[in-house]
Design an enzyme around this catalytic site. Sequence first.
Site, PDB file in Angstrom:
ATOM      1  CG  ASP A 148      -2.340   0.464   0.894  1.00  0.00           C
ATOM      2  OD1 ASP A 148      -2.471   1.352   0.039  1.00  0.00           O
ATOM      3  OD2 ASP A 148      -3.300  -0.038   1.505  1.00  0.00           O
ATOM      4  CG  ASP A 208      -9.215   2.225  -1.142  1.00  0.00           C
ATOM      5  OD1 ASP A 208      -8.234   1.923  -1.837  1.00  0.00           O
ATOM      6  OD2 ASP A 208      -9.149   2.398   0.087  1.00  0.00           O
TER       7      ASP A 208
END
Length: 487
Positions: A148, A208
């Site tokens: 991430d 996202d």
Amino acid sequence: MKTIQSHILSGALFAVATNALKNGLALTPQLGWNTWNSFGCDLNETVILDTAERIISLGFKDLGYEYVIIDDCWSAGRNESGYHIADATKFPNGIAHVAGKVHDLGLKIGIYSSAGTMTCGRFEGSLHYEKQDAELWASWGIDYLKYDNCYNEGEEGTPKISFDRYNAMGKALNATGRQILYAICNWGVDGPWNFAPTIANSWRTSGDLANVWDRDDVNCPCAEMEGLDCKLPGWKCSILNVLNKAAYYPSKAYPGAWNDLDMLQVGNGGLTDDEAVAHFSLWAAVKSPLLMTNVMTKIDAKTLSILQNPAVLAVSQDPLGSTPSRRWRYFVDDSGKYGHGEIQLHTGPLSGGDQLVLLLNAASKPREMNATLVDIFWLNGAEGTADQVQQSWDVYDLWGNRMSDEAAEAIIKASSSSSSANRTAGYNLEAMGGSKKVYSQTPSASSKMLMGSKVGTVRPSGTVKVHVPAHGVAMLRLRAKNQKDEL
């Protein structure tokens, strides 16, 4: 850390000084399951192992789904030597134990970290600990890393800065001597499609994904929204938002390196059946990794039948590895508002000379849609003169043989009440030689599992015409027709 030392020595012959792209992995987009969307930080050993068992017993492994990925919130910090410690409450037997159990089922296991000092859940990150973390994960038997971008200490702002930060982990993974699929998740910051194909197996293209079809949201802006910057990664992004952002760089992906539009939301609520079908179809068509995130122990019939459509999975896993291009996108209402009332055509080659045609109706009403052969084969030659336009094509609907609710319910019931050895198979690709072998070959016209159902033939210089539901798609496979067959 004797186990790490011995692991490195045993893998020394495999380790090579190369980039992550050449690790031999993800030659087709990865298929699997991830904890995050359904469990967040409430993950544990039981969740992982129960899910792995259901992936087997429901028949997902037979269809090519192989990775079970532990997302954020697994770490309890670092020991005095700087190595990660797994949360002993969530993983009382350790992650290496869980990895072993997953491997015993014939599946692979993934882990999560961030290229920052903390993960997005504010657990220990891997920035400046790349070597130690890669060594530890390899010693645990990890097969996949989702990496991430949270708390990155400001180490972004140019492609070179982001490249260096993510390349450090790619090199560390390679140095372990273990094959570990490397999935960069930097939300499209600094244009990873320009630098990640040389160091990773996939890269996130935007913020996202939420389980919503289309929504203007300041949390996930785009250029068409007045006064907002499309370059911001955002979150709570709708399916159309993410798709439209990723439409401009299909050529960046190729076998071993894929644009990642984020994990699937099929089965998580929020989408109608037509929207879920469209979501899965689009992600498969554009060669995004297909990572399920639904609760496997609570799966319903419609979700199973979507995620287990082998004709659509065959497009995702097509060995040619070609990502279709968006030929056109039109607004069909009078509002001009971003994301509403649009129709799209996505088209591109498949193995064996076949052609994918995907017509998207994002509007709120069903529609008769059509695409000429000139539209479909526009990239193959000067407009109207491509050889493909001058021949006939059989048209197959890849959703034409979707599993019935009754068949899906029978699979779910058998999976819940018996061991995986006694499961009821849905689409028995295994009987055809195994999913990997099947997907690596061009399907025969008689294969209803991989070709769907034949719905017609389009003549030279003709037009494909189909009915497309609201918020839905028509996903078609075209196969050149032998002219003698028409006489």
